[in-house]
Design a protein around this motif. Structure first.
Motif, PDB file in Angstrom:
ATOM      1  N   VAL A   7      -2.905   6.904  -8.946  1.00  0.00           N
ATOM      2  CA  VAL A   7      -3.862   6.464  -7.930  1.00  0.00           C
ATOM      3  C   VAL A   7      -3.134   5.677  -6.840  1.00  0.00           C
ATOM      4  O   VAL A   7      -3.335   5.920  -5.649  1.00  0.00           O
ATOM      5  N   HIS A   8      -2.276   4.757  -7.232  1.00  0.00           N
ATOM      6  CA  HIS A   8      -1.523   3.937  -6.293  1.00  0.00           C
ATOM      7  C   HIS A   8      -0.578   4.792  -5.436  1.00  0.00           C
ATOM      8  O   HIS A   8      -0.528   4.649  -4.217  1.00  0.00           O
ATOM      9  N   ARG A   9       0.144   5.688  -6.081  1.00  0.00           N
ATOM     10  CA  ARG A   9       1.103   6.548  -5.370  1.00  0.00           C
ATOM     11  C   ARG A   9       0.399   7.391  -4.315  1.00  0.00           C
ATOM     12  O   ARG A   9       0.864   7.506  -3.172  1.00  0.00           O
ATOM     13  N   VAL A  10      -0.725   7.982  -4.670  1.00  0.00           N
ATOM     14  CA  VAL A  10      -1.459   8.822  -3.713  1.00  0.00           C
ATOM     15  C   VAL A  10      -1.886   7.999  -2.504  1.00  0.00           C
ATOM     16  O   VAL A  10      -1.779   8.457  -1.362  1.00  0.00           O
ATOM     17  N   ILE A  11      -2.329   6.783  -2.723  1.00  0.00           N
ATOM     18  CA  ILE A  11      -2.735   5.925  -1.601  1.00  0.00           C
ATOM     19  C   ILE A  11      -1.550   5.673  -0.672  1.00  0.00           C
ATOM     20  O   ILE A  11      -1.635   5.900   0.536  1.00  0.00           O
ATOM     21  N   TYR A  12      -0.446   5.200  -1.242  1.00  0.00           N
ATOM     22  CA  TYR A  12       0.692   4.778  -0.413  1.00  0.00           C
ATOM     23  C   TYR A  12       1.573   5.907   0.111  1.00  0.00           C
ATOM     24  O   TYR A  12       2.120   5.810   1.203  1.00  0.00           O
ATOM     25  N   GLU A  13       1.712   6.967  -0.648  1.00  0.00           N
ATOM     26  CA  GLU A  13       2.609   8.046  -0.221  1.00  0.00           C
ATOM     27  C   GLU A  13       1.889   9.165   0.523  1.00  0.00           C
ATOM     28  O   GLU A  13       2.537   9.961   1.200  1.00  0.00           O
TER      29      GLU A  13
END
Length: 152
Positions: free
Chosen positions: A72-78
């Protein structure tokens, strides 16, 4: 930014509208208590948001497991903050939402403004709560001098 809400409120003489309060008020008004929270790792793991929902508003808040939190975090930031909306990421979020629903979540809090670029009502078997829309609505209500039920 709401990580610093307590410090900001202590330094000013006007009310600070914490983003978790109108979200919790709407969830409680809808008769729900067990919800899941999606957002950045900070939002899902630290108490400034989840703790406020639990302690101040009596909600039972689930978050994804560690691997899913990383996704979830990776999709937001990347991806999302760069304007990239990918079908594989939508499928991953749908899987996370379904996992949370199976564990008892009756709604999903979209605790990061970019998530709404990826996920909408058709992507979830349970209601979604868009925190930015709820926060903005509550700010307008307060600015017009109307009361806002922030205590739940």
């Amino acid at each position: 930014m709401h990580r610093m809400a307590g410090d900001v409120q202590a330094a000013i003489d006007i009310p600070l509208l914490h983003i978790a309060d109108p979200t919790a008020a709407r969830i409680r008004a809808d008769g729900l208590r067990r919800v899941a929270l999606l957002g950045t790792a900070f939002t899902m793991e630290q108490d400034f948001y989840r703790g406020r929902l639990t302690e101040r508003h009596g909600l039972d808040v689930l978050v994804p497991d560690a691997d899913d939190r990383r996704t979830v975090h990776r999709v937001i930031y990347e991806e999302l903050v760069r304007g990239r909306v990918l079908p594989d990421s939508r499928r991953a979020y749908r899987t996370v939402i379904e996992w949370l629903r199976r564990r008892g979540a009756r709604a999903i809090i979209l605790g990061c403004t970019e998530i709404m670029l990826l996920i909408g009502p058709d992507d979830s078997p349970v209601p979604l709560y868009d925190t930015i829309a709820l926060h903005a609505e509550a700010a307008v209500t307060m600015s017009l001098g109307q009361t806002f039920p922030d205590e739940g």
